[in-house]
Design an enzyme around this catalytic site. Structure first.
Site, mmCIF file in Angstrom:
data_model
loop_
_atom_site.group_PDB
_atom_site.id
_atom_site.type_symbol
_atom_site.label_atom_id
_atom_site.label_comp_id
_atom_site.label_asym_id
_atom_site.label_seq_id
_atom_site.Cartn_x
_atom_site.Cartn_y
_atom_site.Cartn_z
ATOM 1 N N ASP A 289 0.902 -1.140 0.394
ATOM 2 C CA ASP A 289 -0.388 0.101 0.035
ATOM 3 C C ASP A 289 0.708 1.860 -0.449
ATOM 4 O O ASP A 289 2.459 0.540 -0.015
ATOM 5 C CB ASP A 289 -1.138 -0.173 1.215
ATOM 6 C CG ASP A 289 -2.072 0.722 1.112
ATOM 7 O OD1 ASP A 289 -2.813 0.546 2.243
ATOM 8 O OD2 ASP A 289 -1.916 1.339 0.478
HETATM 9 C C1 GLC Z 1 -3.996 4.241 -0.305
HETATM 10 C C2 GLC Z 1 -5.511 2.897 0.093
HETATM 11 C C3 GLC Z 1 -5.391 1.525 -0.926
HETATM 12 C C4 GLC Z 1 -5.534 2.597 -2.375
HETATM 13 C C5 GLC Z 1 -3.624 2.439 -2.273
HETATM 14 C C6 GLC Z 1 -3.496 3.529 -4.885
HETATM 15 O O1 GLC Z 1 -3.121 4.658 0.889
HETATM 16 O O2 GLC Z 1 -5.109 2.185 1.259
HETATM 17 O O3 GLC Z 1 -7.026 0.906 -0.848
HETATM 18 O O4 GLC Z 1 -5.376 1.494 -2.763
HETATM 19 O O5 GLC Z 1 -3.968 3.528 -1.504
HETATM 20 O O6 GLC Z 1 -4.507 5.051 -4.068
#
Ligand code: GLC
Length: 743
Positions: free
Chosen positions: A290
């Protein structure tokens, strides 16, 4: 140390076209040989470049942004991009990668297409309340088509995090509290995104991403990113199933979660990312972190610095660094110094390149960049129709005293509330590229349906704050009407990421106004827009009818209207328990009996509160209809379930009302005595049926021993013979019951 050979681009394009000739037969061994042929050309820098993904500056979904991502693409230091879409922009970036970087390896383009790309469907928690797997798959399919038509080839969905924590704002993105339903929905979403036979080379399918691995939905106190601490048994039996189901459905990417589990942050957790995910679940795709999750290992306190954090992540089995620049900054030196075996890098890059080949990107890097197709498919009428259909099916009728609903067309209606007039909030959080320019609000749609002259509007108050200056005008407006509709709830920004609440009541002074409106003595209908279970105790005591509409998406205004006026008979059922107040949280239906259950004859010494019942306000699986349903007693094909046998449990459900309607029939079991304590109920089946007024239909559930397996005292997974109860009913709290023995 590989020498950097500057191959003229033309020879590389020839090389890839040679790969293309194989691509007609994209069998796994063919792909593996193609991957190796590319890998053998790559420098260490280029390999690490494939293990990196940066956000474009089109949308930022986390705390950092890099300005020079285009330069990184050109240098081969960034093999993947997210938050960039439209065919024009994707083509522009893809062209730089393919024609200006040394090897011309195509980019992946990821985006959070959670519940729609341009045509937005209800938030995922709302969709789950439809209990309609076909509808949910359709929603993911339409989302994939519009995303692919807009240049994208990867979505960061489905979110498979089970949660019993309404304080946690991200429950809005999931499928609720139940492992069985959550598993069915996770698989449906993967099929929708990747296509039924997982043909990623189809230019209208996109790569699914199972997130957030793992157990992100159980943060202590419901505070986002907070510590997760649970027994391995609870993790394996209650939280793992939806991730496993999505992987079994063929998802080819997994995203690590921000949280720690049992003291080890997921992004550094070798048990999760290698032992469990790859070795036990057989996951064959790649793992992406993430947003800056590797960097955050330093904050977690398992790495002294980012270099150490990168080592932990790559050795845990994490293939791609999202936005953190840790792999970019440190991996090369760590390989050169022998801290990291280049074989580990090769394995990660192989997994990423393999997916790019499966997507057909080496065949045609611009296959998702067809501007004509984009124009034709985005907001296609059939997509909007699908969004309307799913939105209606997602809504849950929580209360309907004196059959206040449905409303009669032509009645004088007062519509009150800021949310009634909001388009933006209808889309909910994670609205991807959804826009509200052409959308209609709930108020707009009620006026269109019921006639401008029959609809009065007053905002009354804002969603938040304590400004009561609009109360008088709202009350004056309501006095002129026969019935009152008040749309209340949360702003769409009050759920989703980084949106935890300690108070889960309707915000501001909306409920105070509701009570004043009810004091006028006219029927009051509440329409709720919210991204989590709320404490609706006051609303339940005040409103005559309550319709849970969630954030219903692009067609939400029309969907609400059609339900309110009876064009559609609501059929949704809650997939998360709604507590009486936040003090009951966590509260969920599959609780344990305890040694002093509430039904003991004494008044004091039992598991209860002195200031609140144990029961929730609205239980899991609950939802009303404009008609009524009656359940017969359960009949079993046998009262004994043999080891390799099965039992058929049958009920007859009758529509005893005057309207046709859909009913979700739910089947639960209880293991009465186990080597460990067992939940008082566990969902093991459901079926959504259509019944005409007066019609009866038998519903049959087949129970087999494998459905009763769990992690036993010695942590072995299997079944234990003994006595079971079986329940079938209209909610987890309203069931018929019988019993059987597992031999
Ligand atoms: C965010 C979220 C995740 C998302 C990622 C990309 O922090 O936790 O669910 O897919 O970043 O946007």
């Amino acid at each position: 140390m590989k020498k950097i050979i500057f191959l003229p681009v033309i020879s590389l394009l020839f090389f890839f076209s040679a790969c293309k000739s194989h691509n007609t037969d994209a069998g796994p061994d063919k792909i593996d040989s193609k991957v190796d042929s590319v890998l053998n050309l790559m420098t260490l820098d280029e390999k690490i470049g494939q293990m990196v993904i940066y956000t474009s500056d089109w949308d930022v979904t986390g705390p950092t942004l890099k300005s020079n991502y285009i330069d990184d693409i050109r240098k081969g230091n960034c093999g993947n991009i997210f938050n960039a879409h439209t065919t024009a922009y994707v083509r522009k970036l893809q062209k730089i990668a393919v024609e200006e970087s040394r090897l011309g390896i195509p980019l992946l383009f990821g985006y959070d297409v959670i519940h729609g790309h341009k045509t937005i469907f209800p938030i995922s928690l709302g969709e789950s309340a439809s209990w309609d797997l076909e509808a949910i798959e359709k929603s993911a399919r339409v989302s994939a088509v519009e995303a692919a038509a807009s240049g994208l080839n990867w979505t960061f969905a489905p979110m498979c995090d089970i949660s019993v924590e309404p304080r946690w704002g991200r429950v809005s993105e999931g499928a609720g509290e139940d492992p069985y339903l959550g598993s069915k929905i996770a698989a449906a979403r993967v099929h929708g995104f990747q296509g039924d036979n997982n043909d990623l080379s189809d230019s209208l399918t996109i790569l699914a991403c199972v997130k957030h691995f793992a157990a992100y939905g159980a943060p202590i106190a419901g505070r986002d990113y907070n510590t997760v601490d649970m027994s391995k048994r609870v993790f394996l039996d209650a939280y793992l199933p939806p991730y496993k189901s999505a992987i079994d459905a063929g998802a080819m990417s997994v995203m690590t979660s921000f949280n720690e589990l049992d003291g080890v942050p997921a992004t550094a957790n070798k048990y999760l990312m290698t032992d469990l995910l790859r070795n036990q679940l057989g996951f064959k795709g790649f793992v992406v972190t993430d947003y800056t999750a590797i960097n955050e290992l330093v904050n977690h306190g398992v790495a002294a610095n980012e270099a150490e954090a990168g080592l932990l992540a790559v050795k845990a089995g994490v293939d791609m660094d999202m936005q953190g620049e840790v792999y970019f900054k440190y991996l090369k030196k760590q390989v050169e110094s022998g801290q990291v075996d280049e074989k580990l890098i090769d394995e990660a890059v192989r997994r990423i390149l393999k997916v790019k080949f499966m997507l057909g990107l080496f065949d045609d890097p611009y296959k998702y960049c067809n501007a004509e197709r984009e124009k034709r498919l985005v907001y296609a009428p059939e997509h909007l129709q699908a969004a309307l259909d799913v939105a209606k099916k997602s809504m849950v009728l929580l209360k309907n005293a004196n059959n206040t609903l449905p409303l009669e067309k032509g009645e004088k209606i007062a519509v009150i509330g800021e949310l009634a007039n909001s388009k933006r909030d209808l889309l909910g959080s994670w609205k991807a590229a959804g826009d509200w320019d052409f959308m209609k609000s709930i108020l707009d749609e009620i006026k269109t349906y019921n006639g401008e002259n029959n609809v009065l509007y007053s905002e009354g108050c804002k969603m938040m704050g304590d400004d009561r200056s609009g109360f008088a005008a709202a009350i004056a407006t309501a006095r002129k009407a026969q019935k009152i509709i008040m749309v209340i709830g949360e702003s769409c920004d009050w759920s989703g990421e980084a949106a935890s609440r300690t108070n889960i009541q309707v915000p501001g002074v909306q409920t105070e106004l509701l009570e004043k409106l009810r004091a006028l003595g006219k029927p009051v209908v509440v329409v709720l827009m919210n991204g989590r279970p709320l404490d609706l105790t006051r609303e339940d005591q005040t409103a005559d009818a309550i319709l849970e509409a969630w954030f219903p998406g692009t067609m939400g205004g029309k969907a609400v209207t059609q339900v309110l006026f009876g064009e559609y008979n609501p059929s949704g059922k809650l997939t998360m328990t709604f507590p009486r107040n936040v003090g009951q949280v966590p509260i969920f239906y599959y609780e344990k009996n305890t040694g002093r259950p509430i039904y003991l004859p004494n008044d004091k010494y039992k598991s209860k509160y002195i200031d609140c019942p144990n029961t929730p306000l609205y239980p899991f699986g609950y939802g009303l209809s404009y008609t009524t349903f009656e359940y017969s007693d359960i009949t079993l094909s046998s009262n004994t379930l043999k080891e390799n046998g099965k039992i058929e449990a049958t009920v007859t459900v009758k529509n005893t009302g005057s309207r046709d309607g859909d009913e979700v029939v739910e089947c639960y079991v209880r293991d009465l005595v186990g080597s460990i304590t067992r939940p008082v109920k566990e969902l093991k089946g459901f079926e959504k049926i259509k019944l005409k007024a007066g019609e009866s239909k038998p519903v049959i559930f087949t129970i087999t021993p494998d459905m009763l397996a769990f992690h036993q005292l010695d942590m072995s997974y299997g079944t234990e013979p003994g006595d079971y109860k079986l329940f079938i009913g209209t909610s987890s709290a309203d069931v018929k019951e019988t019993s059987f023995k597992l031999e």
